[in-house]
Write an enzyme that holds these catalytic residues in place. Sequence first.
Site, mmCIF file in Angstrom:
data_model
loop_
_atom_site.group_PDB
_atom_site.id
_atom_site.type_symbol
_atom_site.label_atom_id
_atom_site.label_comp_id
_atom_site.label_asym_id
_atom_site.label_seq_id
_atom_site.Cartn_x
_atom_site.Cartn_y
_atom_site.Cartn_z
ATOM 1 N N HIS A 1 2.028 -0.913 10.661
ATOM 2 C CA HIS A 1 1.616 0.036 9.614
ATOM 3 C C HIS A 1 1.735 1.486 10.115
ATOM 4 O O HIS A 1 0.802 2.275 10.023
ATOM 5 C CB HIS A 1 0.176 -0.243 9.161
ATOM 6 C CG HIS A 1 -0.100 -1.684 8.888
ATOM 7 N ND1 HIS A 1 0.491 -2.368 7.840
ATOM 8 C CD2 HIS A 1 -0.889 -2.589 9.539
ATOM 9 C CE1 HIS A 1 0.051 -3.639 7.854
ATOM 10 N NE2 HIS A 1 -0.763 -3.791 8.862
ATOM 11 N N THR B 1 4.305 -8.653 7.106
ATOM 12 C CA THR B 1 3.020 -7.959 7.249
ATOM 13 C C THR B 1 3.152 -6.443 7.173
ATOM 14 O O THR B 1 2.210 -5.747 6.831
ATOM 15 C CB THR B 1 2.372 -8.266 8.609
ATOM 16 O OG1 THR B 1 3.182 -7.708 9.648
ATOM 17 C CG2 THR B 1 2.200 -9.758 8.816
ATOM 18 N N ASN B 2 4.325 -5.927 7.571
ATOM 19 C CA ASN B 2 4.552 -4.493 7.779
ATOM 20 C C ASN B 2 3.731 -3.944 8.944
ATOM 21 O O ASN B 2 3.609 -2.728 9.107
ATOM 22 C CB ASN B 2 4.273 -3.665 6.520
ATOM 23 C CG ASN B 2 5.065 -2.362 6.520
ATOM 24 O OD1 ASN B 2 6.197 -2.316 6.980
ATOM 25 N ND2 ASN B 2 4.481 -1.294 6.027
ATOM 26 N N TRP B 3 3.148 -4.826 9.731
ATOM 27 C CA TRP B 3 2.483 -4.402 10.963
ATOM 28 C C TRP B 3 3.496 -3.736 11.895
ATOM 29 O O TRP B 3 4.629 -4.172 11.922
ATOM 30 C CB TRP B 3 1.872 -5.638 11.660
ATOM 31 C CG TRP B 3 1.131 -5.314 12.913
ATOM 32 C CD1 TRP B 3 -0.179 -4.970 13.036
ATOM 33 C CD2 TRP B 3 1.677 -5.294 14.235
ATOM 34 N NE1 TRP B 3 -0.491 -4.739 14.353
ATOM 35 C CE2 TRP B 3 0.641 -4.920 15.115
ATOM 36 C CE3 TRP B 3 2.954 -5.527 14.772
ATOM 37 C CZ2 TRP B 3 0.817 -4.802 16.493
ATOM 38 C CZ3 TRP B 3 3.139 -5.399 16.132
ATOM 39 C CH2 TRP B 3 2.084 -5.048 16.983
ATOM 40 N N TYR C 1 0.817 -1.220 0.000
ATOM 41 C CA TYR C 1 0.000 0.000 0.000
ATOM 42 C C TYR C 1 0.847 1.266 0.000
ATOM 43 O O TYR C 1 0.363 2.344 -0.333
ATOM 44 C CB TYR C 1 -0.942 0.014 1.213
ATOM 45 C CG TYR C 1 -0.236 -0.178 2.537
ATOM 46 C CD1 TYR C 1 0.367 0.885 3.192
ATOM 47 C CD2 TYR C 1 -0.168 -1.434 3.129
ATOM 48 C CE1 TYR C 1 1.029 0.712 4.388
ATOM 49 C CE2 TYR C 1 0.485 -1.621 4.336
ATOM 50 C CZ TYR C 1 1.087 -0.540 4.961
ATOM 51 O OH TYR C 1 1.754 -0.725 6.145
#
Length: 203
Positions: A160, A156-158, A124
Amino acid sequence: KEMGSVARGIAVVTAETDDAGMQALHDTGVRGARIMDLPGGATPLSRLGEVDERAHAFGWCVAVQFDGTHLLDHAERLSTIRSRWILDHHGKFFDGLKQDDPRIDTVKRLIDTGRCWFKFAGCYESSKVGPPDYEDVGRIAREIATYAPERIIWGTNWPHNLIQKTEDYPDDAAMLETVVGWIPEKHRQMVLVENPAALFDFG
């Protein structure tokens, strides 16, 4: 350290990080050094050589994140990395990427050195199309995953942390389904389990 052998970490190190400091990080489960050549990043590409040297001495990888708009400017430098290394966040091609873009072939050449991995994470951040399909990023991701599935890893890039508004916060489950759909089914075990296990030294 609290999570023990089930966790691995990436750390910020420089030439000033001595062997004792490196060993302490290694003992906690760190297996990589971070380059982030973006606003707010701790270690820029200009220090890549020294970070690579430190990482290589301990068998770590190097996670490299920068604005992929300028990939062609950095390709020669990236090809000299001695450590195994990760081109992070789908390459972060903030300017968009078309099917015949020469940077795709550059990514493939870097992968062909045998030292470069390509991480599926944070689609994203650079997608011009956006959710739910992120098709512009997905088109390139599918090409790279088909070309070299043994050089793909996923994250995940959590949490974010670049998301500014609650309504823009991604649905992690939906995004995982989308991204996994970019990987040929026969290679999903490799991408999600075998590749990271080898890259990050899970025994």
